[in-house]
Design a protein around this motif. Sequence first.
Motif, PDB file in Angstrom:
ATOM      1  N   SER A  32       7.587  26.086   3.107  1.00  0.00           N
ATOM      2  CA  SER A  32       6.241  25.680   3.525  1.00  0.00           C
ATOM      3  C   SER A  32       5.237  26.811   3.350  1.00  0.00           C
ATOM      4  N   TRP A  33       5.667  28.057   3.564  1.00  0.00           N
ATOM      5  CA  TRP A  33       4.763  29.193   3.411  1.00  0.00           C
ATOM      6  C   TRP A  33       4.416  29.420   1.943  1.00  0.00           C
ATOM      7  N   VAL A  34       5.420  29.311   1.077  1.00  0.00           N
ATOM      8  CA  VAL A  34       5.165  29.434  -0.364  1.00  0.00           C
ATOM      9  C   VAL A  34       4.255  28.285  -0.820  1.00  0.00           C
ATOM     10  N   GLY A  35       4.505  27.079  -0.308  1.00  0.00           N
ATOM     11  CA  GLY A  35       3.648  25.945  -0.639  1.00  0.00           C
ATOM     12  C   GLY A  35       2.215  26.182  -0.203  1.00  0.00           C
ATOM     13  N   GLN A  36       2.032  26.714   0.999  1.00  0.00           N
ATOM     14  CA  GLN A  36       0.684  27.025   1.472  1.00  0.00           C
ATOM     15  C   GLN A  36       0.036  28.054   0.546  1.00  0.00           C
ATOM     16  N   PHE A  37       0.797  29.069   0.161  1.00  0.00           N
ATOM     17  CA  PHE A  37       0.269  30.117  -0.725  1.00  0.00           C
ATOM     18  C   PHE A  37      -0.204  29.532  -2.047  1.00  0.00           C
ATOM     19  N   VAL A  38       0.643  28.720  -2.671  1.00  0.00           N
ATOM     20  CA  VAL A  38       0.330  28.162  -3.988  1.00  0.00           C
ATOM     21  C   VAL A  38      -0.871  27.217  -3.916  1.00  0.00           C
ATOM     22  N   PHE A  39      -0.819  26.258  -3.002  1.00  0.00           N
ATOM     23  CA  PHE A  39      -1.892  25.261  -2.952  1.00  0.00           C
ATOM     24  C   PHE A  39      -3.207  25.860  -2.459  1.00  0.00           C
ATOM     25  N   GLN A  40      -3.126  26.837  -1.587  1.00  0.00           N
ATOM     26  CA  GLN A  40      -4.357  27.483  -1.147  1.00  0.00           C
ATOM     27  C   GLN A  40      -4.940  28.330  -2.286  1.00  0.00           C
ATOM     28  N   ALA A  41      -4.082  28.948  -3.094  1.00  0.00           N
ATOM     29  CA  ALA A  41      -4.570  29.726  -4.244  1.00  0.00           C
ATOM     30  C   ALA A  41      -5.248  28.806  -5.253  1.00  0.00           C
ATOM     31  N   ILE A  42      -4.653  27.641  -5.480  1.00  0.00           N
ATOM     32  CA  ILE A  42      -5.261  26.675  -6.404  1.00  0.00           C
ATOM     33  C   ILE A  42      -6.626  26.230  -5.873  1.00  0.00           C
ATOM     34  N   GLY A  43      -6.683  25.910  -4.591  1.00  0.00           N
ATOM     35  CA  GLY A  43      -7.956  25.501  -3.987  1.00  0.00           C
ATOM     36  C   GLY A  43      -8.985  26.609  -4.022  1.00  0.00           C
ATOM     37  N   PHE A  44      -8.539  27.839  -3.775  1.00  0.00           N
ATOM     38  CA  PHE A  44      -9.451  28.984  -3.809  1.00  0.00           C
ATOM     39  C   PHE A  44      -9.995  29.195  -5.212  1.00  0.00           C
ATOM     40  N   ALA A  45      -9.107  29.074  -6.226  1.00  0.00           N
ATOM     41  CA  ALA A  45      -9.529  29.235  -7.631  1.00  0.00           C
ATOM     42  C   ALA A  45     -10.501  28.125  -8.036  1.00  0.00           C
ATOM     43  N   ASN A  46     -10.208  26.893  -7.620  1.00  0.00           N
ATOM     44  CA  ASN A  46     -11.105  25.774  -7.937  1.00  0.00           C
ATOM     45  C   ASN A  46     -12.476  25.967  -7.294  1.00  0.00           C
ATOM     46  N   GLU A  47     -12.483  26.419  -6.053  1.00  0.00           N
ATOM     47  CA  GLU A  47     -13.754  26.637  -5.363  1.00  0.00           C
ATOM     48  C   GLU A  47     -14.552  27.749  -6.036  1.00  0.00           C
ATOM     49  N   ALA A  48     -13.851  28.806  -6.445  1.00  0.00           N
ATOM     50  CA  ALA A  48     -14.541  29.903  -7.134  1.00  0.00           C
ATOM     51  C   ALA A  48     -15.135  29.421  -8.459  1.00  0.00           C
ATOM     52  N   SER A  49     -14.381  28.623  -9.217  1.00  0.00           N
ATOM     53  CA  SER A  49     -14.902  28.138 -10.509  1.00  0.00           C
ATOM     54  C   SER A  49     -16.046  27.142 -10.305  1.00  0.00           C
ATOM     55  N   ASP A  50     -16.002  26.354  -9.218  1.00  0.00           N
ATOM     56  CA  ASP A  50     -17.104  25.429  -8.925  1.00  0.00           C
ATOM     57  C   ASP A  50     -18.409  26.178  -8.675  1.00  0.00           C
ATOM     58  N   HIS A  51     -18.305  27.381  -8.135  1.00  0.00           N
ATOM     59  CA  HIS A  51     -19.496  28.174  -7.834  1.00  0.00           C
ATOM     60  C   HIS A  51     -19.790  29.194  -8.934  1.00  0.00           C
ATOM     61  N   GLY A  52     -19.103  29.054 -10.075  1.00  0.00           N
ATOM     62  CA  GLY A  52     -19.367  29.933 -11.211  1.00  0.00           C
ATOM     63  C   GLY A  52     -18.703  31.290 -11.112  1.00  0.00           C
ATOM     64  N   GLY A  53     -17.771  31.460 -10.206  1.00  0.00           N
ATOM     65  CA  GLY A  53     -17.078  32.741 -10.053  1.00  0.00           C
ATOM     66  C   GLY A  53     -15.693  32.694 -10.659  1.00  0.00           C
ATOM     67  N   THR A  54     -14.971  33.766 -10.453  1.00  0.00           N
ATOM     68  CA  THR A  54     -13.591  33.837 -10.931  1.00  0.00           C
ATOM     69  C   THR A  54     -12.673  34.121  -9.749  1.00  0.00           C
ATOM     70  N   PHE A  55     -11.411  33.815  -9.967  1.00  0.00           N
ATOM     71  CA  PHE A  55     -10.408  34.046  -8.915  1.00  0.00           C
ATOM     72  C   PHE A  55     -10.189  35.547  -8.762  1.00  0.00           C
ATOM     73  N   SER A  56     -10.156  36.007  -7.531  1.00  0.00           N
ATOM     74  CA  SER A  56      -9.936  37.426  -7.253  1.00  0.00           C
ATOM     75  C   SER A  56      -8.879  37.560  -6.155  1.00  0.00           C
ATOM     76  N   TRP A  57      -7.802  38.294  -6.496  1.00  0.00           N
ATOM     77  CA  TRP A  57      -6.748  38.502  -5.491  1.00  0.00           C
ATOM     78  C   TRP A  57      -7.299  39.245  -4.274  1.00  0.00           C
ATOM     79  N   ALA A  58      -8.209  40.161  -4.482  1.00  0.00           N
ATOM     80  CA  ALA A  58      -8.788  40.935  -3.377  1.00  0.00           C
ATOM     81  C   ALA A  58      -9.539  40.027  -2.401  1.00  0.00           C
ATOM     82  N   GLU A  59     -10.130  38.966  -2.912  1.00  0.00           N
ATOM     83  CA  GLU A  59     -10.822  38.019  -2.035  1.00  0.00           C
ATOM     84  C   GLU A  59      -9.873  36.963  -1.485  1.00  0.00           C
ATOM     85  N   TYR A  60      -8.813  36.667  -2.245  1.00  0.00           N
ATOM     86  CA  TYR A  60      -7.880  35.615  -1.820  1.00  0.00           C
ATOM     87  C   TYR A  60      -6.993  36.051  -0.656  1.00  0.00           C
ATOM     88  N   TRP A  61      -6.451  37.289  -0.717  1.00  0.00           N
ATOM     89  CA  TRP A  61      -5.487  37.723   0.313  1.00  0.00           C
ATOM     90  C   TRP A  61      -6.030  37.621   1.739  1.00  0.00           C
TER      91      TRP A  61
END
Length: 133
Positions: A32-61
Amino acid sequence: MSDAQTDEKRSRPVFWKAYSFGLVTGAFFLVSWVGQFVFQAIGFANEASDHGGTFSWAEYWPDFLASTFENWQSEFLQLIWQAAGLMLFYFWGSSQSREGDQRLEAKVDALLRERGIDPVGIDRQTRKLAESE
């Protein structure tokens, strides 16, 4: 090694069988923790691209850790307290742990009967001694 120690070793279940509940629970937790990590990363990346940004591990962690600790605070800590509290009260001898005492008494009574001693008679003697003190 004495016979008692040998019997005790034989009566112990295999590690996987003895701790199967904990192992399965740990596996559910990790999945469940790995699932949360993966799906939250996907959602974070999608949200960043919707706002014209890029995925950043420094912002994601920080976001991932914040949501993890929120989940742990609301769910896991409650569960851990229930399990740990139950364990503490069991070892302290609460009313919920009386089943173990009854089982022990039944074994002692069986041993007494095996030696020709009446357990009820011993109970009476114990009560009389307690009343006289």
